[in-house]
Motif scaffolding. Structure first.
Motif, PDB file in Angstrom:
ATOM      1  N   VAL A   1      32.723   9.779   5.251  1.00 27.59           N
ATOM      2  CA  VAL A   1      33.969  10.541   5.293  1.00 27.59           C
ATOM      3  C   VAL A   1      34.520  10.505   6.718  1.00 27.59           C
ATOM      4  N   VAL A   2      35.765  10.085   6.838  1.00 31.58           N
ATOM      5  CA  VAL A   2      36.468  10.045   8.122  1.00 31.58           C
ATOM      6  C   VAL A   2      37.535  11.138   8.106  1.00 31.58           C
ATOM      7  N   ILE A   3      37.529  11.993   9.121  1.00 33.52           N
ATOM      8  CA  ILE A   3      38.571  13.009   9.236  1.00 33.52           C
ATOM      9  C   ILE A   3      39.329  12.806  10.550  1.00 33.52           C
ATOM     10  N   ASP A   4      40.597  13.150  10.534  1.00 35.12           N
ATOM     11  CA  ASP A   4      41.414  13.048  11.736  1.00 35.12           C
ATOM     12  C   ASP A   4      42.264  14.303  11.883  1.00 35.12           C
ATOM     13  N   ALA A   5      42.465  14.742  13.138  1.00 31.15           N
ATOM     14  CA  ALA A   5      43.250  15.951  13.387  1.00 31.15           C
ATOM     15  C   ALA A   5      44.686  15.789  12.921  1.00 31.15           C
ATOM     16  N   THR A   6      45.213  14.577  13.009  1.00 36.63           N
ATOM     17  CA  THR A   6      46.560  14.288  12.493  1.00 36.63           C
ATOM     18  C   THR A   6      46.454  13.169  11.466  1.00 36.63           C
ATOM     19  N   SER A   7      46.559  11.934  11.919  1.00 38.86           N
ATOM     20  CA  SER A   7      46.432  10.771  11.039  1.00 38.86           C
ATOM     21  C   SER A   7      46.240   9.538  11.900  1.00 38.86           C
ATOM     22  N   ALA A   8      45.830   8.450  11.269  1.00 39.72           N
ATOM     23  CA  ALA A   8      45.711   7.192  12.010  1.00 39.72           C
ATOM     24  C   ALA A   8      47.054   6.804  12.620  1.00 39.72           C
TER      25      ALA A   8
ATOM     26  N   ALA B   1      43.333   1.569   8.279  1.00 40.37           N
ATOM     27  CA  ALA B   1      43.005   2.756   7.490  1.00 40.37           C
ATOM     28  C   ALA B   1      43.210   2.506   5.998  1.00 40.37           C
ATOM     29  N   ALA B   2      44.252   1.769   5.651  1.00 35.83           N
ATOM     30  CA  ALA B   2      44.586   1.546   4.246  1.00 35.83           C
ATOM     31  C   ALA B   2      43.645   0.557   3.566  1.00 35.83           C
ATOM     32  N   THR B   3      42.890  -0.217   4.339  1.00 36.63           N
ATOM     33  CA  THR B   3      42.033  -1.256   3.763  1.00 36.63           C
ATOM     34  C   THR B   3      40.549  -0.970   3.964  1.00 36.63           C
ATOM     35  N   LEU B   4      40.197   0.298   4.158  1.00 36.78           N
ATOM     36  CA  LEU B   4      38.786   0.658   4.298  1.00 36.78           C
ATOM     37  C   LEU B   4      38.038   0.400   2.994  1.00 36.78           C
ATOM     38  N   PRO B   5      36.749   0.117   3.067  1.00 35.65           N
ATOM     39  CA  PRO B   5      35.969  -0.070   1.838  1.00 35.65           C
ATOM     40  C   PRO B   5      35.989   1.169   0.944  1.00 35.65           C
ATOM     41  N   GLU B   6      35.663   0.966  -0.321  1.00 37.44           N
ATOM     42  CA  GLU B   6      35.778   2.031  -1.305  1.00 37.44           C
ATOM     43  C   GLU B   6      34.850   3.208  -1.034  1.00 37.44           C
ATOM     44  N   ASN B   7      33.760   2.984  -0.327  1.00 39.06           N
ATOM     45  CA  ASN B   7      32.831   4.087  -0.071  1.00 39.06           C
ATOM     46  C   ASN B   7      33.177   4.869   1.196  1.00 39.06           C
ATOM     47  N   VAL B   8      34.394   4.656   1.705  1.00 43.58           N
ATOM     48  CA  VAL B   8      34.897   5.433   2.837  1.00 43.58           C
ATOM     49  C   VAL B   8      36.057   6.297   2.349  1.00 43.58           C
ATOM     50  N   ILE B   9      35.999   7.601   2.610  1.00 46.37           N
ATOM     51  CA  ILE B   9      37.056   8.539   2.248  1.00 46.37           C
ATOM     52  C   ILE B   9      37.718   9.030   3.526  1.00 46.37           C
ATOM     53  N   LEU B  10      39.044   9.010   3.553  1.00 51.16           N
ATOM     54  CA  LEU B  10      39.801   9.394   4.740  1.00 51.16           C
ATOM     55  C   LEU B  10      40.603  10.663   4.459  1.00 51.16           C
ATOM     56  N   TYR B  11      40.510  11.631   5.374  1.00 54.66           N
ATOM     57  CA  TYR B  11      41.280  12.868   5.281  1.00 54.66           C
ATOM     58  C   TYR B  11      42.168  13.000   6.520  1.00 54.66           C
ATOM     59  N   ASP B  12      43.465  13.228   6.292  1.00 58.56           N
ATOM     60  CA  ASP B  12      44.415  13.482   7.369  1.00 58.56           C
ATOM     61  C   ASP B  12      44.545  14.986   7.618  1.00 58.56           C
ATOM     62  N   ASN B  13      45.145  15.314   8.759  1.00 62.65           N
ATOM     63  CA  ASN B  13      45.436  16.720   9.104  1.00 62.65           C
ATOM     64  C   ASN B  13      44.221  17.614   8.905  1.00 62.65           C
ATOM     65  N   THR B  14      43.068  17.101   9.345  1.00 67.65           N
ATOM     66  CA  THR B  14      41.794  17.802   9.184  1.00 67.65           C
ATOM     67  C   THR B  14      41.062  17.809  10.523  1.00 67.65           C
ATOM     68  N   PRO B  15      41.497  18.634  11.459  1.00 69.37           N
ATOM     69  CA  PRO B  15      40.823  18.667  12.765  1.00 69.37           C
ATOM     70  C   PRO B  15      39.438  19.285  12.669  1.00 69.37           C
ATOM     71  N   ALA B  16      38.517  18.720  13.431  1.00 69.98           N
ATOM     72  CA  ALA B  16      37.182  19.320  13.566  1.00 69.98           C
ATOM     73  C   ALA B  16      37.285  20.430  14.601  1.00 69.98           C
ATOM     74  N   MET B  17      37.178  21.675  14.150  1.00 76.34           N
ATOM     75  CA  MET B  17      37.308  22.820  15.048  1.00 76.34           C
ATOM     76  C   MET B  17      35.998  23.122  15.765  1.00 76.34           C
ATOM     77  N   ALA B  18      34.885  22.851  15.099  1.00 74.86           N
ATOM     78  CA  ALA B  18      33.560  23.084  15.677  1.00 74.86           C
ATOM     79  C   ALA B  18      32.549  22.321  14.833  1.00 74.86           C
ATOM     80  N   ILE B  19      31.394  22.053  15.426  1.00 76.58           N
ATOM     81  CA  ILE B  19      30.302  21.408  14.691  1.00 76.58           C
ATOM     82  C   ILE B  19      29.032  22.226  14.903  1.00 76.58           C
ATOM     83  N   HIS B  20      28.397  22.632  13.818  1.00 77.32           N
ATOM     84  CA  HIS B  20      27.103  23.298  13.870  1.00 77.32           C
ATOM     85  C   HIS B  20      26.043  22.230  13.632  1.00 77.32           C
TER      86      HIS B  20
END
Length: 435
Positions: free
Chosen positions: A60-67, A194-213
């Motif tokens: 899973v790939v997340i980005d604070a805004t988008s690619a 970003a549009a041609t990532l393999p099928e086992n990769v999921i991309l989420y936009d507008n998802t900033p990582a605020m903290a990591i435990h």
């Protein structure tokens, strides 16, 4: 709890040719085998390579805004295959052979994806010019020439008159042309990746990582959900030091670029006949990076300012735009009637000694950052090799990557803020005659 910084550019990326695809925002709880934070060149290359090595992984790939709005999409669009100086630092030239192997591998990797997946990104093997405006900058250009000789790389040295026939300006005193660089539209490239990532990769936009435990199962906290994964890759550059375990080794600086309107037929008559070209200055902090694009625009990138919390204001963009127009008029006095249609910013991760941040930061936490500029090919190969390293895949370029060394310690704020500001002032002074 202190939350991570979220990158914010109060301007619009001028490279975007059409409305990019929008990916969903992560909502609720999600589990994956790998969490990748950041959808720029490093993060996407890591996810792609990881997925190809093991199609059973859920990534899973997340980005604070988008690619499309990332700093990768906002750069000048050079895929450079040879090391050169950044500012007055010649750290890359001191490990020229290693950087050359890595940068050229990055270009090969990108070209294969662009070709195989049909990514329309204005990819053009046009080479580049590394130019000095002031005769007193000869020592930097000479060191560059010496390293090209050592690497047995082809190049052409051009004087002011020869450069004027290629670039349409007498602004530069001397330059070196190398044929290996690729010019491209970075927004089109990164959105295509970003549009041609393999099928086992999921991309989420507008998802900033605020903290990591961090723990046996790492939990990435986002505004609307949680991403849990046993292994994490950080591709956030220097914008989120709160996410990275351990001491700080990188800082963020913002750079600004502007694009002109397409030159009219009459305006083109004031220039020699030109094909696409790109210019990097001998001092990238004070000087201007320029491009002449296939659609008859001129790009100028100049002005660097600290962006330690990832924030760029509209006032900063306005000031940079005014500087761009002044510099453009100085370089092209015959084109003073040409207007700037887009101005925008992007951030670069810099380290104290020019070495990258690459490898395993702590158990099951990996990072590829500290690009120090020229990140298209550099961060692509850094991300790809990090996947090989993480999965134990035998690739000789992993050792080459490790040979670049590790970034030095940087002090925390406010000492860091003062240090970055002072370093930029010094670079502007050293390169004042290049502007």
């Amino acid at each position: 709890m202190k939350y991570a910084s979220i990158p914010f550019n109060q301007n619009q990326n001028g490279w975007l040719r059409e409305t990019p695809a929008v990916y969903p925002t992560l909502r609720g709880d999600c589990q994956a085998d790998w969490a990748v934070i950041g959808a720029g060149f490093a993060g996407l290359a890591f996810a792609r390579r990881l997925a190809s090595l093991n199609p059973e992984l859920k990534i899973v790939v997340i980005d604070a805004t988008s690619a499309a709005e990332s700093s990768s999409a906002r750069n000048s669009g050079f895929a450079i295959g040879l090391p050169h100086n950044i500012g007055s630092s010649t750290a890359e030239l001191q490990k020229a052979q290693d950087y050359r192997s890595l940068l050229q591998a990055g270009i090969v990797e990108l070209e294969k994806i662009v070709t195989d997946r049909g990514i329309a990104c204005e990819w053009e093997k046009a080479g580049k010019y590394h130019c000095q405006a002031d005769a007193r900058s000869e020592s930097v250009l000479q060191e560059y020439r010496d390293n090209l000789d050592l690497m047995n790389e082809p190049y052409e040295t051009l004087d002011r008159e020869a450069l004027s026939q290629r670039l349409g300006t007498h602004f530069y005193h001397k330059g070196i042309y190398t044929p290996g660089a690729v010019l491209l539209n970075p927004a089109s490239l990164v959105t295509g990746l970003a549009a041609t990532l393999p099928e086992n990769v999921i991309l989420y936009d507008n998802t900033p990582a605020m903290a990591i435990h961090y723990g046996k199962m790492n939990r990435v906290i986002t505004p609307f959900g949680t991403l849990s994964a046993p292994r994490i890759m950080l591709a956030t550059a220097a914008l989120s030091p709160q996410l990275a375990p351990g001491i700080s080794k990188q800082a963020a600086i913002a750079t600004f670029a502007s694009l002109t309107a397409p030159l009219s037929d009459e305006q083109l008559q004031r220039l020699p006949q030109m094909s696409s070209w790109g210019v990097t200055p001998v001092n990238a902090i004070a000087g201007a990076t320029l491009r002449y694009t296939a659609d008859r625009r001129i790009l100028i990138r100049q002005h660097v300012t600290p962006a330690l919390h990832g924030r760029v204001t509209a006032a900063q963009t306005y000031a940079a735009t005014r500087l761009h127009k002044t510099t453009f008029n100085k370089i092209y006095p015959q084109l003073k009637d040409v207007g700037l249609t887009h101005s925008w910013s992007g951030t670069i991760s810099v380290t104290r000694n020019g070495a990258p941040i690459w490898g395993e930061l702590s158990r099951n936490v990996y990072a590829a950052s500290g690009c120090n500029g020229a990140g298209v090919s550099k961060q692509t190969i850094a991300g790809s090799l990090l996947a090989d390293y993480a999965l134990g895949y035998d690739n000789p370029l992993v050792a080459t990557m490790q040979s670049l060394g590790q970034a030095n310690f940087l002090p925390p704020s406010p000492l860091l803020d003062a240090g970055v500001f002072g370093t930029l002032l010094k670079e502007r002074w050293l390169g004042r005659r290049e502007a």
